[in-house]
Design an enzyme around this catalytic site. Sequence first.
Site, PDB file in Angstrom:
ATOM      1  N   ASP A 423     -41.003 -34.526  35.450  1.00  0.00           N
ATOM      2  CA  ASP A 423     -40.568 -35.293  36.605  1.00  0.00           C
ATOM      3  C   ASP A 423     -40.635 -36.762  36.226  1.00  0.00           C
ATOM      4  OD1 ASP A 423     -39.839 -36.171  39.045  1.00  0.00           O
ATOM      5  OD2 ASP A 423     -41.632 -35.532  40.115  1.00  0.00           O
ATOM      6  N   ASP A 701     -46.748 -32.605  39.369  1.00  0.00           N
ATOM      7  CA  ASP A 701     -48.003 -32.872  40.066  1.00  0.00           C
ATOM      8  C   ASP A 701     -47.905 -32.731  41.578  1.00  0.00           C
ATOM      9  OD1 ASP A 701     -46.407 -35.012  40.619  1.00  0.00           O
ATOM     10  OD2 ASP A 701     -47.746 -36.548  39.799  1.00  0.00           O
ATOM     11  N   ASP A 705     -43.456 -28.893  42.957  1.00  0.00           N
ATOM     12  CA  ASP A 705     -43.392 -28.437  41.559  1.00  0.00           C
ATOM     13  C   ASP A 705     -44.064 -27.083  41.359  1.00  0.00           C
ATOM     14  OD1 ASP A 705     -42.114 -30.795  40.660  1.00  0.00           O
ATOM     15  OD2 ASP A 705     -44.036 -31.840  40.613  1.00  0.00           O
ATOM     16  N   ASN A 794     -65.471  -2.848   5.230  1.00  0.00           N
ATOM     17  CA  ASN A 794     -64.702  -3.355   6.356  1.00  0.00           C
ATOM     18  C   ASN A 794     -65.468  -4.425   7.121  1.00  0.00           C
ATOM     19  OD1 ASN A 794     -62.354  -3.241   8.059  1.00  0.00           O
ATOM     20  ND2 ASN A 794     -63.618  -2.217   9.598  1.00  0.00           N
TER      21      ASN A 794
END
Length: 959
Positions: A423, A701, A705, A794
């Site tokens: 924005d 913000d 949004d 392992n």
Amino acid sequence: MFFMGRSKISYMVPDSNNINQVLVQNPPSTTTHQCSFPTKLLLLLRRLIHSKEADGGSQSKEEERVCSWLYTLAHSQKYIAFEYVASTERGKSTIFFILNLLLENVFNKVFAGLSFTEAERRLKENGPNVPLEYSFPRWWHLLWNSLFHPFNMILIVLSAMSFIACDDANGCIMLILVFISVALRFCQEYSSSKAAMKLSELVRCPVKVQRCAGRVVQRELIVQVDHRDIVPGDIVIFEPGDLFPGDVRLLSSKHLVVSQASLTGESWTTEKTADIREDQSTPLLDLKNICFMGTSVVSGTGTGLVVSTGSNTYMSTMFSKVGKRKPPDDFEKGLKWIFYLLISVMLVLVTIMFLTDYLTSLNLSNSILFAISVASALNPQMLPLIVNTCLAKGALAMAKDKCIVKSLTAIREMGSMDILCIDKTGTLTMNRAIMVNHVDSKGMPQEQVLRFAFLNSYFKIEQKYPLDDAILAYVYTNGLKFQPSKWRKLDEIPFDFIRRRVSVILETNERQPQFSGRFMVTKGALLEVMRVCSYIANSDKKEGISIFSSEDYKRILNLSEELSNEGLRVIAVAIKKLGEEASNGINTSEKGDMIFLGLITFFDPPKASAKEALRRLAEKGVEAKVLTGDSLSLATRVCTEVGIRTSDVITGPEIEQLDQESFHETVQRATVLARLTPTQKLRVVQSLQTVGKHVVGFLGDGVNDSLALDAANVSISVDSGVAIAKDMADIILLEKDLNVLVAGVEHGRLTFGNTMKYVKMSVIANLGGVISLLIAILFLKYEPLTSKQLLTQNLLYSVGQIAIPWDKMDGEYVKSPQKWSEKGLPMFILWNGPVCTLCDVAALLFLWFYYNIGADLDEKFFHSAWFIEGLLMQTLIIHLIRTDKIPFIQDIASSPVMCSTLVISAIGIALPFTPIGRIMEFTLLPFSYFGFLLILFLGYFVLGQLVKRLYILLYKRWL
């Protein structure tokens, strides 16, 4: 003909939109139906089979229904709107309704609102007035969903097998990894659920409603009810500060000004009026006679008819999309592919090895333990720990750059992000106004305009605005001396949203005739100031002023439009010479005889760091797109100054006119999209994700949004944002600085790269090792390693990989977005897996022929040699995989990785020479074997590097 039934709300629409059937007579259910378990299971399978990602190309059916309904009401007369929602219980007869149409002026007396009984009935029928119809899962449901995951199931089963095989340490490690994975996923989903629940609190407030009371003689009462109890057909009364509890068709209005920032993100206000009929050509949020749920009254008063509540409001089309689970990203899909591959390989190879071992040894218990050990060795046990450690390390690094990471997976997504939607306000700009110029009606600089604008701002006391500070700062910084001490304030007419201007009455004893006496100095909105002006300042004429003509009016409007197209905000300045009687507050009317002086222009400047940050993002392959609710002209100017391309721009109303294909093409191409609604921002993000195949970040913000933040792969907000935006965000910036995001992108690619190192290395090493075991057991007719030795190998190998998150990446790797390739991992395995198996087979043949293992049948010797060769192979493979360069020559791993390699290798070589080695049935090995290993691994690196170069030449990438 209209009919109002009492059993159900009937919205009759006199056109072909079928709104009555679609939205009203059969409204969306607001209750949750209880389904049997088989039905739920069938619905779940149907969703899994037919699920489709939203591409944002078109509106949802709910959105279309709501918009069509609101347009119908906006086009209708006020009294017809009552019939659509059956708002009154009077005048049910057709004759009475026809009389009402003829006597529209008495409609306020006729339509008196709902009775309390009818309102209660409608509340039961429609449900509470909340914008969400979302059944939030209980915490134990989320915990179960977090636990029931394919990889967790594999670890739990293998952990149980390890305990059966008396390998308690390995079993405990795998259970710890399950706990970490479950805890992280549960916390993330629980936080998302809480964020969605907070949306229902957005419009919680008492509302003034007009209701009817009385059985025989009905009386109108004004009562206050909670917004959750508002129903369609209620008549609400509102004043400054009130929130609209639903979508409202205005009945009456007086200087009504509304803020729609919660929907549009724009800080500017909107004028609303009841006495107008709109049509489809007007954008939905620009409808003058419709007010939307969640918007607020800035000034003025009025009454309105509630036409939609709850899930049928326009706000519900926004919030109903929030809290829905995002589709898994490519990385998660790739991990699931690995899980299913490992399960398939386990079922095949482990079964073959069990049968082969049992047919050879005829010892069922040992064969079972060996098969369990092989399954454990095939599983990349450290994958959750490595992935989470990489992400946690990235989160700590970003915390140093003043970022709070709420979702660890967002760090990895930042490494893949190739589009950042932002924005304009507060992100690219400083979010404050600075004064640019002061011009007369012809656009020429005029100091007199600035002088009186300064005096107005200097002496006004009530409601100081940022524009006043900008004017004062401009005068002081430019060293202008207008000597306010020589002026005295007599009165003030404060700003309000009806007049949209502020005036102060000043007096001075200046000797200059043009500045002596008493003045009313006014500044404010251009149209409102021009409305009270009769004269205009004209420096070309001897007398200095002239009559304010229609030509002047048009010229000033054109000038204002030109300035607005340059991204400037404009206010007007005017004065009025007053007589002596004005000192007592007499004759201080602003109307008439005012002289129009000129215009003051303002601009929200871009941040000094924004241009550099955008350049750095572009160098790293991240394209910036501006999605804003502000005007196109303002957004274009800001983008031009910070280096964003503005050759392809579009506005929200223009987007609404596009078909689906044109919409997707436009979204991919456009870099500046202005005047967007929240749902349009969501559609843009979804189009970029699904059609463009981009990984999208969104920085926002505001409440407007929230939809885009919820849908984006990486959602970013700031600590000064609203609560909803911060709850939806994966990352919160403590400073509105895009340079922080540049560092975040680098950390994300480092995290992604190190994670891919382990994924590719572990799959290749484990698959190659198990295939080598299969070849060896077929060749030798006995176990190449005992179950205890295999589990120890392992465990040592897995512990050695813990240092991978602290490794470094090549500089070229972090310069471009990194994504999971669907075909990349299978091809990587096919090219590199045989190299490991080939080296293991070479060791087997060396032991068979050089040491004559086949003749002597010395199982302990072979176990010891195979154990060391396999452990060193798995330990050294990280150095070949981690870089596309020549290991140890062109590129050296980080110190933690080098130390880990040396320590694990030393432990593996020394183990046969220790008491623990004797317990594990190892034997001493000749030094000639270690000489062979040196040659073997040199050959492995040469062959591996050759395969690497061919792979890069063919596929143009490595990791």
